[in-house]
Write a protein that holds these residues in place. Structure first.
Motif, PDB file in Angstrom:
ATOM      1  N   THR A   1       0.902  -1.341  -0.047  1.00  0.00           N
ATOM      2  CA  THR A   1       0.081  -0.178   0.174  1.00  0.00           C
ATOM      3  C   THR A   1       0.709   1.286   0.032  1.00  0.00           C
ATOM      4  O   THR A   1       2.107   1.205   0.441  1.00  0.00           O
TER       5      THR A   1
ATOM      6  N   GLY B   1      -2.157   4.304   2.312  1.00  0.00           N
ATOM      7  CA  GLY B   1      -3.618   3.669   2.621  1.00  0.00           C
ATOM      8  C   GLY B   1      -4.165   3.215   1.338  1.00  0.00           C
ATOM      9  O   GLY B   1      -5.371   2.563   1.494  1.00  0.00           O
ATOM     10  N   MET B   2      -3.561   3.283   0.111  1.00  0.00           N
ATOM     11  CA  MET B   2      -4.160   3.103  -1.138  1.00  0.00           C
ATOM     12  C   MET B   2      -3.391   1.675  -1.662  1.00  0.00           C
ATOM     13  O   MET B   2      -2.377   1.432  -1.445  1.00  0.00           O
TER      14      MET B   2
ATOM     15  N   GLN C   1      -6.793   0.507  -6.133  1.00  0.00           N
ATOM     16  CA  GLN C   1      -7.238   1.842  -5.755  1.00  0.00           C
ATOM     17  C   GLN C   1      -6.617   3.066  -6.474  1.00  0.00           C
ATOM     18  O   GLN C   1      -7.057   3.789  -6.967  1.00  0.00           O
TER      19      GLN C   1
ATOM     20  N   TYR D   1      -7.690   5.704  -8.883  1.00  0.00           N
ATOM     21  CA  TYR D   1      -7.392   7.377  -8.689  1.00  0.00           C
ATOM     22  C   TYR D   1      -7.005   7.903  -9.889  1.00  0.00           C
ATOM     23  O   TYR D   1      -7.614   8.956 -10.124  1.00  0.00           O
TER      24      TYR D   1
ATOM     25  N   THR E   1      -2.559  13.377  -0.438  1.00  0.00           N
ATOM     26  CA  THR E   1      -1.904  12.812   0.742  1.00  0.00           C
ATOM     27  C   THR E   1      -0.811  12.300   0.601  1.00  0.00           C
ATOM     28  O   THR E   1      -0.127  12.046   1.647  1.00  0.00           O
TER      29      THR E   1
ATOM     30  N   ALA F   1     -11.284  11.022  -4.416  1.00  0.00           N
ATOM     31  CA  ALA F   1     -11.268  10.572  -2.826  1.00  0.00           C
ATOM     32  C   ALA F   1     -12.637  10.294  -2.260  1.00  0.00           C
ATOM     33  O   ALA F   1     -12.804   9.421  -2.160  1.00  0.00           O
TER      34      ALA F   1
ATOM     35  N   LEU G   1     -13.770   7.054  -4.524  1.00  0.00           N
ATOM     36  CA  LEU G   1     -13.002   5.626  -3.779  1.00  0.00           C
ATOM     37  C   LEU G   1     -13.626   5.552  -2.552  1.00  0.00           C
ATOM     38  O   LEU G   1     -13.021   4.591  -1.909  1.00  0.00           O
TER      39      LEU G   1
ATOM     40  N   LYS H   1     -12.582   7.106   0.338  1.00  0.00           N
ATOM     41  CA  LYS H   1     -11.611   7.388   1.120  1.00  0.00           C
ATOM     42  C   LYS H   1     -11.949   8.258   2.154  1.00  0.00           C
ATOM     43  O   LYS H   1     -11.304   8.419   3.255  1.00  0.00           O
TER      44      LYS H   1
END
Lengths: 269, 268
Positions: free
Chosen positions: B54, B57-58, B62, B66, B199, B223, B226, B228
């Motif tokens: 990751t 956090g993705m 993901q 994005y 981020t 975001a 997704l 998020k």
């Protein structure tokens, strides 16, 4: 006789075109410096992705962060050369073909490619060359690479050949404007492909690597030229082929241009 | 905006729409450009994720989503109001807009809105479908995420329009308009979160960016898509996005009123 003196005459004309343009441009000094700063911000922004993303990971496919900075920094040099000289190509279809300025070009006893390429320059892009050299020097120090005089000479010639490859590719694409009548032309998507060549070729699938080497040879303008300096002997053959690829690309582009000019008929009135 | 202002605004939107229809060759070139952009970042992220499961956090799917969502909505919110203003000044066409009984900013924004509405149907949608077929793109996190994403993407258009209007007005005070616009284009790609998820920026840049309008152009809608950000945090981001848009549109009005007095019309 015509050939030799022709080259010398064009070299002299180039000097005149360049100094004339530079003089006019530097007349507005504050404006020129703001253009340089704007250009630098653009370069910094495109560099930011690499710096932010790759400084977080130790190595990508065996490429250390510093090596990637070297590669990207190197690529800024031919990109800078390309931007300084090819600025006029972007406006070619619009200014020369649609607005009809090309008639004037054809009336002069100087090669039409020469006139179109060198009628204006993007002087502020010299910033990109400087930024690239700084990045390469930083990465070389971190990687403890040493350069002797021969290396510097090779580096210079290979970076220039890279610039020639970029110019040749976009000259060839611009020449298609003689057939495809549109203001923008087909250069923009190819321009975006340039980014591919600025990262290690090994991260791509085989077909992408093939396309970047033999269809649109961006890899020869930025990736392969760095192979020797970063001691990637597996790309030795491609490294030595760089000037050859530059010469071939330029010949194809000039041939395309020539047949385009032969086909040209004015917009009229 | 009152009802009297809406009718001319809609007419300008219609004209913008028709203008875009006129250039069909560019359509295919445009689609290819977006595909190549997504492809470049697809390969780069794939290589990066080889070394860590990751990033901020993705997961890889993901991150690809994005990137894909970002470029797809860019094809919608993108406009050339700044370039257009620069062109009007250089060619002396700005005078026309000074004598029109409609607010200049309204004209510019709704002209661009017409083009964006057109692109949404005939450009953004096909691009999104092709990208989804070619790359492993995930569906939106939920129905709520999808709806918030759609609202946010529309607000993004107005945010970009407000920014471009301002940039256009500032650029015409200098002589290197095109240089400034080119730099803005590259800088905005980074600051908006299109190329780098906001981020991912190291501190203090991240905090500074989130206190600016820029991440709301691309990071916020992506975001939301997704999932998020959800719930109160999603509401907060949407509110901030709208607030920045209104603020910048207002600022544009003020700068326009001030620069009107400085403009010298070229030509006879």
């Amino acid at each position: 006789m015509a050939q030799g003196s022709g080259v010398r005459r064009h070299a002299r004309l180039f000097g005149l075109y360049f100094s004339q343009y530079a003089k006019a441009r530097l007349e507005y000094r504050a404006d020129f410096f703001s253009a340089v700063i704007a250009s630098f911000l653009g370069t910094a922004a495109s560099f930011a992705f690499l710096l932010i993303v790759f400084s977080r990971v130790p190595a990508v496919r065996g490429w250390k962060f510093e090596e990637m900075v070297f590669l990207y920094g190197f690529s800024l040099i031919p990109v800078g050369i390309f931007n300084v000289f090819s600025w006029n190509l972007w406006m070619f279809a619009d200014r020369y073909l649609i607005e009809g300025r090309f008639d004037r070009v054809l009336l002069r006893p100087v090669s039409s490619v020469f006139q179109v390429l060198f009628e204006s320059f993007r002087l502020e892009s010299i910033e990109s060359i400087v930024t690239g050299i700084v990045a390469v020097l930083w990465a070389s120090r971190r990687l403890r690479l040493s350069f002797d005089f021969g290396d510097v000479l090779l580096f210079t010639i290979w970076a220039t050949a890279g610039g020639v490859i970029y110019i040749a590719i976009f000259l060839g694409l611009t020449a298609t404007s003689f057939w495809i009548e549109d203001r923008i032309g087909i250069s923009p998507p190819v321009f975006n492909l340039m980014q591919f060549g600025r990262y290690p070729l090994t991260i791509y699938d085989a077909w992408v690597r093939f396309a970047l080497s033999f269809v649109i040879p961006f890899a020869f303008a930025s990736f392969y030229p760095t192979a020797r300096f970063l001691h990637r002997i597996e790309f030795g053959k491609e490294f030595w082929a760089v000037p050859l690829v530059a010469a071939i690309s330029l010949s194809i582009a000039l041939a395309l241009w020539k047949s385009g000019v032969a086909r040209y008929h004015s917009t009229g009135s | 905006m009152n009802a009297i202002a809406v009718r001319p605004a809609m007419s300008f939107a219609r004209i913008g729409f028709l203008n875009m229809l006129a250039y069909r060759a560019r359509y295919y070139v445009g689609v290819l450009t977006y595909l190549f952009n997504v492809a470049v970042y697809y390969f780069i992220w794939r290589a990066v994720f080889r070394h860590s499961p990751t990033v901020v956090g993705m997961t890889l799917p993901q991150m690809i989503t994005y990137v894909a969502v970002g470029w797809t909505i860019r094809s919608f919110y993108f406009n050339e109001i700044d370039r257009d203003i620069a062109g009007q000044v250089q060619e002396g066409r700005l005078a026309m807009n000074l004598i029109r009984p409609v607010n200049f900013q309204t004209v510019m924004v709704f002209d661009a809105a017409g083009q964006s509405a057109f692109r949404a149907a005939l450009f953004t949608l096909p691009i999104g479908i092709v990208i989804a077929l070619l790359f492993p793109v995930q569906p939106p996190a939920s129905i709520a995420a999808l709806l918030m994403f759609l609202v946010s993407a529309v607000v993004s258009f107005f945010l970009v329009a407000a920014l471009n209007f301002l940039v256009g007005l500032i650029a015409i005070r200098t002589k290197s308009i095109l240089g400034i616009l080119r730099a803005k284009y590259l800088v905005l790609e980074v600051l908006s979160g299109l190329i780098i998820p906001t981020t991912l920026f190291p501190q203090p840049f991240r905090s500074i960016l989130f206190a600016s309008p820029f991440p709301h152009i691309n990071y916020t809608p992506a975001a939301l898509y997704l999932g998020k950000v959800t719930g109160a945090e999603a509401g907060r981001l949407l509110f901030l996005q709208a607030a920045w848009t209104v603020l910048l549109l207002g600022l544009g009005q003020i700068v326009w009123r001030r620069s009107q007095h400085r403009i010298t019309i070229q030509g006879g």
